[in-house]
Motif scaffolding. Structure first.
Motif, PDB file in Angstrom:
ATOM      1  N   LEU A   1       0.831  -1.214   0.000  1.00  0.00           N
ATOM      2  CA  LEU A   1       0.000   0.000   0.000  1.00  0.00           C
ATOM      3  C   LEU A   1       0.865   1.264   0.000  1.00  0.00           C
ATOM      4  CD1 LEU A   1      -2.738  -1.143   2.524  1.00  0.00           C
ATOM      5  CD2 LEU A   1      -3.099  -0.633   0.086  1.00  0.00           C
ATOM      6  N   SER A   2       1.987   1.205   0.704  1.00  0.00           N
ATOM      7  CA  SER A   2       2.850   2.394   0.738  1.00  0.00           C
ATOM      8  C   SER A   2       3.445   2.671  -0.637  1.00  0.00           C
ATOM      9  CB  SER A   2       3.960   2.210   1.771  1.00  0.00           C
ATOM     10  OG  SER A   2       4.917   1.259   1.330  1.00  0.00           O
ATOM     11  N   ARG A   3       3.628   1.618  -1.445  1.00  0.00           N
ATOM     12  CA  ARG A   3       4.109   1.829  -2.805  1.00  0.00           C
ATOM     13  C   ARG A   3       2.985   2.335  -3.716  1.00  0.00           C
ATOM     14  NH1 ARG A   3       7.942  -3.583  -3.483  1.00  0.00           N
ATOM     15  NH2 ARG A   3       9.642  -2.810  -2.184  1.00  0.00           N
ATOM     16  N   LEU A   4       1.791   1.910  -3.422  1.00  0.00           N
ATOM     17  CA  LEU A   4       0.649   2.392  -4.197  1.00  0.00           C
ATOM     18  C   LEU A   4       0.312   3.839  -3.851  1.00  0.00           C
ATOM     19  CD1 LEU A   4      -1.468  -0.842  -3.863  1.00  0.00           C
ATOM     20  CD2 LEU A   4      -0.863   0.190  -6.059  1.00  0.00           C
TER      21      LEU A   4
ATOM     22  N   LEU B   1       4.235  -8.490  -4.114  1.00  0.00           N
ATOM     23  CA  LEU B   1       4.237  -7.094  -3.650  1.00  0.00           C
ATOM     24  C   LEU B   1       3.886  -6.158  -4.811  1.00  0.00           C
ATOM     25  CD1 LEU B   1       7.570  -7.077  -1.607  1.00  0.00           C
ATOM     26  CD2 LEU B   1       5.278  -6.749  -0.656  1.00  0.00           C
ATOM     27  N   THR B   2       3.410  -4.967  -4.438  1.00  0.00           N
ATOM     28  CA  THR B   2       3.334  -3.890  -5.420  1.00  0.00           C
ATOM     29  C   THR B   2       4.745  -3.569  -5.901  1.00  0.00           C
ATOM     30  OG1 THR B   2       1.463  -3.000  -4.197  1.00  0.00           O
ATOM     31  CG2 THR B   2       2.522  -1.534  -5.777  1.00  0.00           C
ATOM     32  N   LEU B   3       4.873  -3.199  -7.155  1.00  0.00           N
ATOM     33  CA  LEU B   3       6.201  -2.836  -7.671  1.00  0.00           C
ATOM     34  C   LEU B   3       6.777  -1.660  -6.890  1.00  0.00           C
ATOM     35  CD1 LEU B   3       5.587  -2.939 -11.532  1.00  0.00           C
ATOM     36  CD2 LEU B   3       6.823  -4.617 -10.163  1.00  0.00           C
ATOM     37  N   PRO B   4       8.082  -1.671  -6.675  1.00  0.00           N
ATOM     38  CA  PRO B   4       8.693  -0.492  -6.048  1.00  0.00           C
ATOM     39  C   PRO B   4       8.687   0.695  -7.000  1.00  0.00           C
ATOM     40  CG  PRO B   4      10.372  -2.076  -6.703  1.00  0.00           C
ATOM     41  CD  PRO B   4       9.048  -2.725  -6.984  1.00  0.00           C
ATOM     42  N   ARG B   5       8.896   1.873  -6.415  1.00  0.00           N
ATOM     43  CA  ARG B   5       8.873   3.112  -7.217  1.00  0.00           C
ATOM     44  C   ARG B   5      10.291   3.571  -7.553  1.00  0.00           C
ATOM     45  NH1 ARG B   5       3.601   5.405  -8.492  1.00  0.00           N
ATOM     46  NH2 ARG B   5       2.142   4.562  -6.951  1.00  0.00           N
ATOM     47  N   ASP B   6      10.409   4.178  -8.697  1.00  0.00           N
ATOM     48  CA  ASP B   6      11.681   4.753  -9.119  1.00  0.00           C
ATOM     49  C   ASP B   6      12.054   5.889  -8.174  1.00  0.00           C
ATOM     50  OD1 ASP B   6      13.644   6.372 -10.470  1.00  0.00           O
ATOM     51  OD2 ASP B   6      13.111   5.341 -12.319  1.00  0.00           O
ATOM     52  N   PRO B   7      13.253   5.838  -7.588  1.00  0.00           N
ATOM     53  CA  PRO B   7      13.621   6.912  -6.652  1.00  0.00           C
ATOM     54  C   PRO B   7      13.731   8.276  -7.318  1.00  0.00           C
ATOM     55  CG  PRO B   7      15.502   5.485  -7.119  1.00  0.00           C
ATOM     56  CD  PRO B   7      14.299   4.828  -7.721  1.00  0.00           C
ATOM     57  N   ASP B   8      13.881   8.304  -8.638  1.00  0.00           N
ATOM     58  CA  ASP B   8      14.016   9.583  -9.345  1.00  0.00           C
ATOM     59  C   ASP B   8      12.683  10.120  -9.853  1.00  0.00           C
ATOM     60  OD1 ASP B   8      16.698   9.240  -8.901  1.00  0.00           O
ATOM     61  OD2 ASP B   8      17.136   8.556 -10.944  1.00  0.00           O
ATOM     62  N   THR B   9      11.862   9.235 -10.393  1.00  0.00           N
ATOM     63  CA  THR B   9      10.642   9.692 -11.057  1.00  0.00           C
ATOM     64  C   THR B   9       9.366   9.367 -10.296  1.00  0.00           C
ATOM     65  OG1 THR B   9      10.315   7.627 -12.272  1.00  0.00           O
ATOM     66  CG2 THR B   9      11.773   9.272 -13.279  1.00  0.00           C
ATOM     67  N   GLY B  10       9.435   8.437  -9.370  1.00  0.00           N
ATOM     68  CA  GLY B  10       8.231   8.017  -8.664  1.00  0.00           C
ATOM     69  C   GLY B  10       7.382   7.026  -9.436  1.00  0.00           C
TER      70      GLY B  10
ATOM     71  N   LEU C   1      20.986   4.716 -12.114  1.00  0.00           N
ATOM     72  CA  LEU C   1      21.729   3.874 -11.181  1.00  0.00           C
ATOM     73  C   LEU C   1      22.578   2.851 -11.928  1.00  0.00           C
ATOM     74  CD1 LEU C   1      18.885   3.475  -8.564  1.00  0.00           C
ATOM     75  CD2 LEU C   1      21.058   4.652  -8.207  1.00  0.00           C
ATOM     76  N   GLN C   2      22.041   2.358 -13.052  1.00  0.00           N
ATOM     77  CA  GLN C   2      22.827   1.403 -13.845  1.00  0.00           C
ATOM     78  C   GLN C   2      24.100   2.060 -14.362  1.00  0.00           C
ATOM     79  OE1 GLN C   2      23.286   1.472 -17.468  1.00  0.00           O
ATOM     80  NE2 GLN C   2      24.643  -0.304 -17.275  1.00  0.00           N
ATOM     81  N   MET C   3      23.959   3.259 -14.901  1.00  0.00           N
ATOM     82  CA  MET C   3      25.166   3.869 -15.473  1.00  0.00           C
ATOM     83  C   MET C   3      26.129   4.340 -14.385  1.00  0.00           C
ATOM     84  SD  MET C   3      23.674   7.315 -17.331  1.00  0.00           S
ATOM     85  CE  MET C   3      22.229   6.544 -18.031  1.00  0.00           C
ATOM     86  N   GLU C   4      25.613   4.732 -13.241  1.00  0.00           N
ATOM     87  CA  GLU C   4      26.526   5.077 -12.143  1.00  0.00           C
ATOM     88  C   GLU C   4      27.260   3.846 -11.640  1.00  0.00           C
ATOM     89  OE1 GLU C   4      24.288   9.043 -10.325  1.00  0.00           O
ATOM     90  OE2 GLU C   4      24.042   7.106  -9.312  1.00  0.00           O
ATOM     91  N   ASP C   5      26.541   2.720 -11.562  1.00  0.00           N
ATOM     92  CA  ASP C   5      27.173   1.469 -11.167  1.00  0.00           C
ATOM     93  C   ASP C   5      28.249   1.083 -12.177  1.00  0.00           C
ATOM     94  OD1 ASP C   5      26.837  -1.316  -9.602  1.00  0.00           O
ATOM     95  OD2 ASP C   5      26.990  -1.740 -11.740  1.00  0.00           O
TER      96      ASP C   5
END
Lengths: 257, 511
Positions: free
Chosen positions: A215-218, B224-233, B251-255
């Protein structure tokens, strides 16, 4: 996300007549057998034999299917059909929870049984490119429920994720003030097929946290609390499909305004 | 490979191109080569060169011709951060993402670079282009993982402490059973020193809109719900890297810059922006198949233009079936068939049959985490190649594609005596299929997630441009396309007929 952990024995849910028809509900532990009835993708058959009666059942319709290396807790109701596509009477609705007891893996050939061509279940989520229409109002406090396999907190594909998505769809439309996520564990020991089974009490919190994370991701900006309740009782939520044990192993999401 | 051992004969790039072009002249529906723009003698694009990358770039390979398209017009390489050396080892992004190799790096190319430069090309940098920096760098034997398998050393931290923004305590221990190259033991390396070395193929930097596409908001493999992009959300696809350690292009190119490039400074925002724009503009696929067959002829829609022009992220099972680009070749009209040579006609039919086999030939999938556990499909489950390779036109997974096919983990992996071998012991729940103790050449996704249940999982990748970038699988264990099919046959006892096997090989050669 706030974690307000409140461990308490619960006795609130009400068991209706439909859920209480224990005589119709099969519940036993058995080693699953796979019958390779090839009717295309996802068409195989799962068979189990009740050790108390010797009755073999077709449990292929479970949303979480067995692993042939492990025993399963079978919970289900005899289907009102004479059809035997896998060679045994059908339990439907049915659940098969994987246990840690190892089994000798065994596969039967089709032996003339046709199996079932895969049919996409009713509980499947829509792609992001095709979102469903917003639910009609009016909106007020409401709870949504997800269900789990015995002693596990995994949100099962085309069952739990669908129920979560239904909740998310409604929450997105209504924008509540906060969400309260309560995990339940069926932690009271029961004897099934001569074995004592119980969910770990910590499963209640684990379930709550898994759902809260989703839910926190949603809804990244929404306030979310988690609670845990052990000793879960049976209820008659329709998405438990009338299976008492299934109704105990749940998470409730309550949207508060 | 021993020091001084001979490498295969050099590749004759120009001659192959001309031969292919000659064959093409008689092929029905030939859509034209960009030969004038694709200099066969200059198939290697070196860091720091001053060249113009055209909109259409063709290179021959053993199965025909690979075409690379870019959107937005030609690119001048001089001064472009994708092409300029980024650190002291002289490498640029282009070093390991070559257009002739479908924006990856074929082992044949690597061997040629060794010959041409006597081992001094930046791709052989000690840090990860050798088996281990502690080895004598002038000897081919010290670079055998790269020269023989096309594998770069990937160093992963141990123990893992964080994943997806959350603190992680691994639920397994890792011990080194065998360390043939010295990068998993001694005073500097190994789990005790916080550094685990595995060896992996570079992934193709092309067709990225498909690898970044998100079809659904949920990851069925993680529940789980997919995680969010730390840059774009935005939601993250989870399909970028073999172990999902970098979740977006930045992150890929920095890595890559800090490890493969040994770059000390951080990439500037402008450089990240320029590299991202270039990466997203590149589309590559086989354009011409065997017998000079244009893959977009007679109504087929193979080749990179379809990739460039199509929406990404669709699930083949509910939309356009995977690799149905060649379905029209199932029924070639007699008058058109009469204009083809028997070989051209049969090859087209074989490719179309191969796509059918890919979609419809089912088999029992067993003991494969990410498939048989934990989603509820059951173990075993009957399905076909498209169960996982399910994205229309690309064949990667619409969901995050972390799956254990067994290519890196015993007992399923092929014997790989020159690879390090690790013993994993699960300290919490045992692995759902391997049990508590696991022997693996590469724990894969588990080195990112910290979860024993993820040991051996490797992210599915694109199936495009395969003819240009052997060997296959993340550890290069399949030398050729035959090896890919044969691995699956061994692993899942599929029972392909000789015809089905050849049809699948022909299909993959046409992608």
């Amino acid at each position: 996300m706030r974690h307000l952990i409140a461990l308490a024995a619960a006795s609130l849910p009400v068991m209706s007549a439909s859920a209480a028809q224990a005589a119709d509900n099969q519940r036993f532990i058995a080693c699953p057998i796979y019958r390779d009835a090839d009717a295309g993708a996802k068409s195989g058959c799962w068979l189990v034999t009740d050790p108390a009666t010797g009755q073999q059942w077709d449990v292929s319709q479970s949303p979480y299917k067995p692993d042939w290396n492990y025993a399963v807790l079978v919970e289900g109701t005899a289907a009102d059909t004479a059809e035997r596509p896998c060679g045994a009477p059908v339990l439907d609705p049915v659940r098969t929870s994987r246990l840690e007891t190892q089994c000798l893996r065994h596969m039967l050939p089709a032996e003339g049984y046709p199996g079932r061509p895969f049919v996409r279940p009713a509980r499947n989520i829509s792609p992001l490119s095709n979102p469903p229409a917003p639910p009609p109002g009016p909106y007020s406090e409401r709870a949504f429920t997800l269900f789990f396999e015995l002693d596990r907190s995994f949100v099962v594909y085309q069952y739990g994720d669908y129920l979560l998505d239904q909740a998310a769809h409604w929450i997105r439309a209504t924008n509540p003030r906060r969400l309260v996520v309560t995990g339940y564990a069926a932690s009271e020991p029961e004897t099934v097929s001569g074995q004592v089974i119980a969910e770990r009490p910590e499963m209640a919190q684990q379930r709550a946290e898994v759902v809260a994370l989703s839910l926190s991701r949603l809804f990244p900006d929404m306030e979310i609390e988690t609670h845990a309740v052990t000793g879960a009782q049976v209820n008659d939520h329709p998405d438990a499909d009338g299976i008492p044990g299934q109704s105990q192993r749940r998470v409730e999401i309550t949207a508060l305004f | 490979m021993k020091s001084g051992s001979s490498l295969p004969a050099p590749r004759k790039g120009k001659r192959v191109l001309l031969l292919a072009a000659g064959l093409l002249c008689g092929a029905l529906g030939f859509s034209g080569l960009a030969g004038a723009e694709g200099p066969a003698d200059d198939r290697w694009w070196g860091p720091g060169e001053d060249r113009t990358w055209p909109e259409v770039l063709d290179y021959p390979n053993a199965n025909g011709i690979l075409r690379t398209l870019i959107t937005g017009g030609p690119v001048q390489t001089k001064g472009h951060p994708f092409f300029e050396p980024m650190g002291p080892n002289g490498r640029a992004c282009i070093s390991c993402h070559q257009p002739a190799d479908a924006m990856s790096l074929a082992v044949e190319t690597i061997q040629e670079r060794w010959r041409v430069t006597n081992g001094t090309d930046p791709i052989f940098a000690a840090y990860d282009g050798s088996n281990c920096p502690v080895l004598p760098q002038g000897e081919a034997a010290s670079h055998s993982m790269l020269l023989e398998h096309g594998l770069f050393r990937i160093e992963r931290p141990w123990p893992i402490t964080e994943y997806e923004g959350r603190a992680v305590t691994p639920d397994f221990t890792i011990e080194v059973v065998r360390d043939p190259h010295g990068c998993n033991s001694g005073v500097q390396y190994g789990p005790e020193n916080g550094r685990i070395s595995v060896y992996r193929r570079p992934r193709p930097l092309a067709n990225l809109k498909y690898l970044l596409a998100v079809g659904f908001a949920y990851d069925p493999k993680q529940g789980l719900t997919l995680p969010r992009d730390p840059d774009t959300g935005e939601y993250l696809s989870g399909n970028l890297m073999s172990d999902n350690r970098a979740v977006n292009l930045r992150l890929q190119m920095e890595d890559a810059a800090s490890t493969h490039g040994e770059m000390i400074d951080r990439l500037s925002p402008a450089a990240i922006q320029a590299i991202t724009a270039f990466n997203l503009s590149v589309f590559t696929a086989q354009q011409v198949g065997a017998h000079g067959t244009a893959l977009d002829s007679l109504g087929a829609t193979g080749g990179p233009a379809t990739l460039r022009d199509s929406e990404a992220g669709a699930l083949g099972s509910i939309g356009v079936p995977v690799f149905s680009e060649f379905a029209v070749w199932e029924t070639i009209a007699p008058e058109e068939a009469a204009r083809l040579s028997p070989e051209q006609l049969e090859w087209r039919r074989s490719v179309a049959r191969g796509a059918r086999v890919f979609r419809d030939k089912t088999f029992l999938i067993t003991d494969s985490a990410g498939i048989n556990s934990p989603m509820g499909f059951g173990n075993p489950v009957r399905n076909s190649c498209v169960f996982c390779h399910n994205m229309t036109r690309m064949g990667n997974d619409v969901a995050p594609g972390q799956v254990d096919l067994g290519t890196t983990t015993l007992p399923f992996a092929d014997p790989l005596p020159d690879f390090p071998l690790f013993r994993i012991t699960c300290t919490g729940d045992p692995h759902p299929h391997y049990g508590r103790v696991i022997l693996t050449y590469d724990p894969g996704f588990a080195l990112t997630s910290g979860r024993c249940a993820d040991v051996g999982k490797i992210t599915l990748q694109s199936l495009r441009g395969l003819s240009a970038r052997a060997p296959y699988f993340a550890n290069g264990s399949a030398k050729d396309l035959e090896g890919v099919v044969d691995y699956y046959e061994r692993r899942y006892n599929i029972g392909y007929t000789a015809q089905e096997r050849q049809d699948l090989i022909n299909l993959m050669s046409a992608l």
